[in-house]
Design an enzyme around this catalytic site. Structure first.
Site, PDB file in Angstrom:
ATOM      1  N   ASP A 160       1.685  17.777  92.463  1.00 44.17           N
ATOM      2  CA  ASP A 160       3.190  18.488  91.706  1.00 44.17           C
ATOM      3  C   ASP A 160       2.533  18.720  90.301  1.00 44.17           C
ATOM      4  OD1 ASP A 160       2.736  15.692  90.818  1.00 44.17           O
ATOM      5  OD2 ASP A 160       3.984  15.733  90.756  1.00 44.17           O
ATOM      6  N   GLU A 161       1.210  18.370  89.914  1.00 38.65           N
ATOM      7  CA  GLU A 161       1.000  19.174  88.001  1.00 38.65           C
ATOM      8  C   GLU A 161      -0.610  19.929  88.103  1.00 38.65           C
ATOM      9  OE1 GLU A 161       0.941  16.340  84.871  1.00 38.65           O
ATOM     10  OE2 GLU A 161       1.146  14.330  86.457  1.00 38.65           O
ATOM     11  N   ASP A 201       4.940  20.700  85.955  1.00 34.75           N
ATOM     12  CA  ASP A 201       5.090  19.275  86.363  1.00 34.75           C
ATOM     13  C   ASP A 201       6.404  19.920  87.150  1.00 34.75           C
ATOM     14  OD1 ASP A 201       5.214  16.767  87.082  1.00 34.75           O
ATOM     15  OD2 ASP A 201       5.757  16.374  85.064  1.00 34.75           O
TER      16      ASP A 201
END
Length: 373
Positions: free
Chosen positions: A105-106, A10
């Protein structure tokens, strides 16, 4: 069955961190990515410096400004975030074949069979974070464990720029200590219901039988029953298709006229139709989102045997859904329309071949605990 080795990576305050990376003058300053603080915008993301003032995503930018007048407000640059995200995903692909992106983003990575030959998932996560920092200048936090639930919880324990490992032996004791608000699927309403039942941590949740949890929480009760016992068999799924198509708008001034709301919802339904047609998608479930002037947000949904794909399909149900809310009696600041629960890809291809013509034109540290797994 051999234990899986799952990572959850993350990025730290991703949007705000990209802005600080591209504009050195913003580094070390409270940065808020969102709308105009003098208008009706909301916070899309914020830096850790801004979070120290109590600012968080989905907060109104006006309130964020009151909490931190010295903050730097910047408009989102989706293209730039997508560009950096592609760099990060390319790094993931160097370490795993099974990658499940959750957002820009993860992602989850299954490194049970590590393609780089690194026997430890812990050191794989460490190497990935080092590569991300070396190639993008950004930091990431990671969780390492034997299933997706634990890996995701672990990645949030030592932010920013941390790495936390929960070994299989530690899994059940860890879950028993975990506050219920940290459980996947436990929002404010569910947490309130659990607290009323005396369920504050996993150790309280485990006292309830499967049937008791299902009776109170529906199908989520099955998940709660298993996860508190360390059971999460969900695989890392590399191909996550689009889950929904929607449109929402925040008004410059709150609305109270229901007829005006329906007119705006019709315009949103047309946008959703255009997106569905472009992506050749048809959904079984329609969701209406209403946010009142006090920021309380409600959703109403309808699942139909007839698939939603046109404005008329959508608007045939929107008035009834809107009538089940307090819109009109209460002022409204946001309205949204979403279609979800799509047909399978095979069903889509077959149906859209038949229905195409009728459509109208339109360097991080190795931190946390010292476990290696």
């Amino acid at each position: 069955m051999e234990q899986r080795k799952i990572l959850h990576i993350d990025m730290d305050a991703f949007f705000a961190s990209v802005e600080q990376l591209d504009s050195p003058a913003l580094q070390g300053r409270p940065v808020i990515v969102g709308g105009d603080p003098a208008g009706r915008g909301v916070v899309a993301a914020c830096s850790y410096e801004a979070r120290a003032f109590g600012i968080h995503s989905a907060m109104s930018c006006a309130k964020a400004y009151r909490l931190c007048p010295q903050a730097e407000f910047v408009r989102p640059r989706k293209g730039r975030y997508s560009e950096v995200s592609q760099q990060i995903m390319a790094i993931f692909r160097q370490y795993a074949d099974l990658i499940e992106p959750l957002s820009l983003d993860e992602a989850f990575l299954d490194v049970s069979e590590n393609i780089r030959g690194i026997p430890s998932a812990t050191w794989t996560a460490h190497a990935i974070r080092q590569d991300i920092y070396a190639q993008t200048g950004l930091t990431a936090s990671a969780g390492v464990s034997c299933n997706k639930f634990l890996a995701k919880v672990a990645s949030d324990l030592d932010k920013p720029n941390g790495l936390t490992v929960i070994t299989p032996e530690q899994a059940v004791p860890f879950i028993r200590r975990l506050p219920v608000r940290k459980f996947f699927g436990v929002g404010r309403v569910t947490e309130k219901r659990m607290l009323a039942m005396g369920i504050r941590r996993g150790t309280d949740l485990v006292r309830y039988s499967r049937s008791e949890l299902v009776e109170v929480f529906g199908k989520s009760g099955n998940f709660f029953y298993e996860i508190v016992r360390g059971i999460d068999c969900r695989p890392v799924q590399p191909r996550r298709g689009r889950k929904s198509v929607g449109s929402e708008v925040t008004f410059k001034e709150d609305l109270q006229c229901r007829a005006q709301m329906l007119q705006i919802l019709s315009q949103q339904a047309h946008r959703v139709e255009s997106a569905l047609r472009k992506k050749q998608l048809r959904g079984r479930t329609l969701v209406l989102k209403v946010r009142y002037d006090d920021f309380v947000t409600v959703t109403r949904s309808r699942t139909s045997g007839c698939l939603f794909c046109t404005t008329s399909d959508i608007m045939a149900h929107i008035p009834q859904l809107l009538a089940t809310t307090e819109a009109g009696r209460r002022k409204v600041r946001l309205l949204g329309v979403t279609v979800t629960n799509f047909q399978t890809e095979q069903e889509n291809k077959k149906k859209f071949r038949q229905l195409l013509l009728p459509f109208p034109p339109p360097a991080g540290r190795l931190a946390g605990n010292e476990n290696v797994y």
